[in-house]
Write a protein that holds these residues in place. Structure first.
Motif, short mmCIF file in Angstrom:
data_model
loop_
_atom_site.label_atom_id
_atom_site.label_comp_id
_atom_site.label_asym_id
_atom_site.label_seq_id
_atom_site.Cartn_x
_atom_site.Cartn_y
_atom_site.Cartn_z
N CYS A 1 -9.38 15.62 14.35
CA CYS A 1 -8.92 14.59 13.41
C CYS A 1 -8.65 15.17 12.03
CB CYS A 1 -9.96 13.48 13.29
SG CYS A 1 -10.20 12.50 14.77
N ILE A 2 -9.55 16.01 11.56
CA ILE A 2 -9.39 16.62 10.24
C ILE A 2 -8.17 17.53 10.22
CG2 ILE A 2 -10.43 18.18 8.54
CD1 ILE A 2 -13.18 17.03 9.53
N ASP A 3 -8.01 18.35 11.26
CA ASP A 3 -6.86 19.25 11.33
C ASP A 3 -5.55 18.45 11.35
OD1 ASP A 3 -8.68 21.31 11.44
OD2 ASP A 3 -8.35 21.76 13.56
N SER A 4 -5.50 17.41 12.15
CA SER A 4 -4.31 16.58 12.24
C SER A 4 -3.99 15.92 10.90
CB SER A 4 -4.52 15.52 13.32
OG SER A 4 -3.41 14.68 13.40
N PHE A 5 -5.01 15.38 10.25
CA PHE A 5 -4.82 14.73 8.96
C PHE A 5 -4.30 15.72 7.92
CE2 PHE A 5 -6.46 13.81 4.71
CZ PHE A 5 -5.84 12.61 4.47
N ASP B 1 -11.06 28.97 -0.20
CA ASP B 1 -10.46 27.86 -0.95
C ASP B 1 -8.98 28.11 -1.22
OD1 ASP B 1 -12.77 26.42 -1.01
OD2 ASP B 1 -13.31 27.00 -3.04
N ASP B 2 -8.60 29.34 -1.48
CA ASP B 2 -7.22 29.66 -1.80
C ASP B 2 -6.29 29.54 -0.58
OD1 ASP B 2 -8.01 30.16 -4.37
OD2 ASP B 2 -8.12 32.34 -4.09
N ASP B 3 -6.88 29.55 0.62
CA ASP B 3 -6.08 29.48 1.83
C ASP B 3 -5.56 28.09 2.13
OD1 ASP B 3 -6.49 32.16 2.29
OD2 ASP B 3 -8.21 31.84 3.63
N PHE B 4 -6.19 27.09 1.55
CA PHE B 4 -5.71 25.73 1.79
C PHE B 4 -5.52 25.09 0.49
CE2 PHE B 4 -10.26 25.28 1.64
CZ PHE B 4 -10.50 24.07 1.04
N GLN C 1 -0.19 17.71 4.33
CA GLN C 1 0.60 18.82 3.78
C GLN C 1 2.08 18.64 4.08
OE1 GLN C 1 -1.72 22.16 5.43
NE2 GLN C 1 -1.93 22.83 3.31
N TYR C 2 2.42 18.15 5.24
CA TYR C 2 3.82 17.92 5.58
C TYR C 2 4.42 16.87 4.65
CZ TYR C 2 7.95 16.39 8.11
OH TYR C 2 9.24 16.04 8.44
N GLU C 3 3.70 15.78 4.45
CA GLU C 3 4.22 14.68 3.64
C GLU C 3 4.25 15.00 2.14
OE1 GLU C 3 5.56 11.78 4.55
OE2 GLU C 3 5.29 12.17 6.67
N PHE C 4 3.21 15.69 1.65
CA PHE C 4 3.05 15.85 0.20
C PHE C 4 3.08 17.30 -0.29
CE2 PHE C 4 0.66 12.02 1.55
CZ PHE C 4 1.56 11.09 1.07
N GLY C 5 3.18 18.25 0.61
CA GLY C 5 3.35 19.65 0.23
C GLY C 5 2.08 20.41 -0.09
N SER C 6 0.96 19.73 -0.26
CA SER C 6 -0.31 20.39 -0.54
C SER C 6 -1.44 19.42 -0.27
CB SER C 6 -0.37 20.87 -1.99
OG SER C 6 -0.52 19.77 -2.86
N LEU C 7 -2.66 19.90 -0.42
CA LEU C 7 -3.82 19.04 -0.21
C LEU C 7 -4.33 18.45 -1.53
CD1 LEU C 7 -5.72 21.10 2.50
CD2 LEU C 7 -4.32 19.06 2.81
N GLU C 8 -3.48 18.45 -2.53
CA GLU C 8 -3.84 17.86 -3.81
C GLU C 8 -3.99 16.35 -3.67
OE1 GLU C 8 -4.44 19.70 -6.61
OE2 GLU C 8 -4.13 21.40 -5.27
N MET D 1 0.85 -1.18 0.00
CA MET D 1 0.00 0.00 0.00
C MET D 1 0.90 1.24 0.00
SD MET D 1 -2.92 1.10 2.83
CE MET D 1 -3.58 -0.52 2.85
N ASP D 2 0.58 2.19 -0.86
CA ASP D 2 1.40 3.40 -0.91
C ASP D 2 1.08 4.32 0.27
OD1 ASP D 2 -0.93 4.80 -1.55
OD2 ASP D 2 -0.26 5.42 -3.51
N LYS D 3 1.92 5.33 0.47
CA LYS D 3 1.82 6.21 1.62
C LYS D 3 0.49 6.97 1.65
CE LYS D 3 5.26 8.53 3.99
NZ LYS D 3 6.44 9.35 4.04
N ARG D 4 0.03 7.46 0.49
CA ARG D 4 -1.24 8.18 0.44
C ARG D 4 -2.39 7.28 0.89
NH1 ARG D 4 1.63 10.87 -3.54
NH2 ARG D 4 1.31 13.12 -3.56
N ALA D 5 -2.44 6.09 0.33
CA ALA D 5 -3.52 5.15 0.67
C ALA D 5 -3.47 4.79 2.15
CB ALA D 5 -3.42 3.91 -0.20
#
Length: 66
Positions: free
Chosen positions: A26-30, A63-66, A35-42, A1-5
């Motif tokens: 939970c949402i804030d932590s996630f 929307d532009d803030d996150f 963002q730390y792992e992948f640099g954005s919420l993409e 399983m990859d890191k994102r999954a």
């Protein structure tokens, strides 16, 4: 399983186990970890993206803030 999954699976498991009052934490932590792992919420799945957008609206962010 990859890191994102793996992160998504852990987040969903945590949301199921948590009391509804803890959902924002939970949402804030996630999102911080994502963002730390992948640099954005993409590349978030649509169901998680909706949760993040709802949380951002609660915090008064655009929307532009996150």
């Amino acid at each position: 399983m990859d890191k994102r999954a793996s992160l998504i699976k852990a987040f969903k498991r945590e949301m199921k186990r948590s009391h509804p009052e803890a959902y924002p934490i939970c949402i804030d932590s996630f999102t911080n970890l994502w963002q730390y792992e992948f640099g954005s919420l993409e590349q978030l799945p649509p169901d998680i993206k909706r949760l993040v957008a709802y949380r951002a609206a609660e915090l008064g962010l655009e929307d532009d803030d996150f």
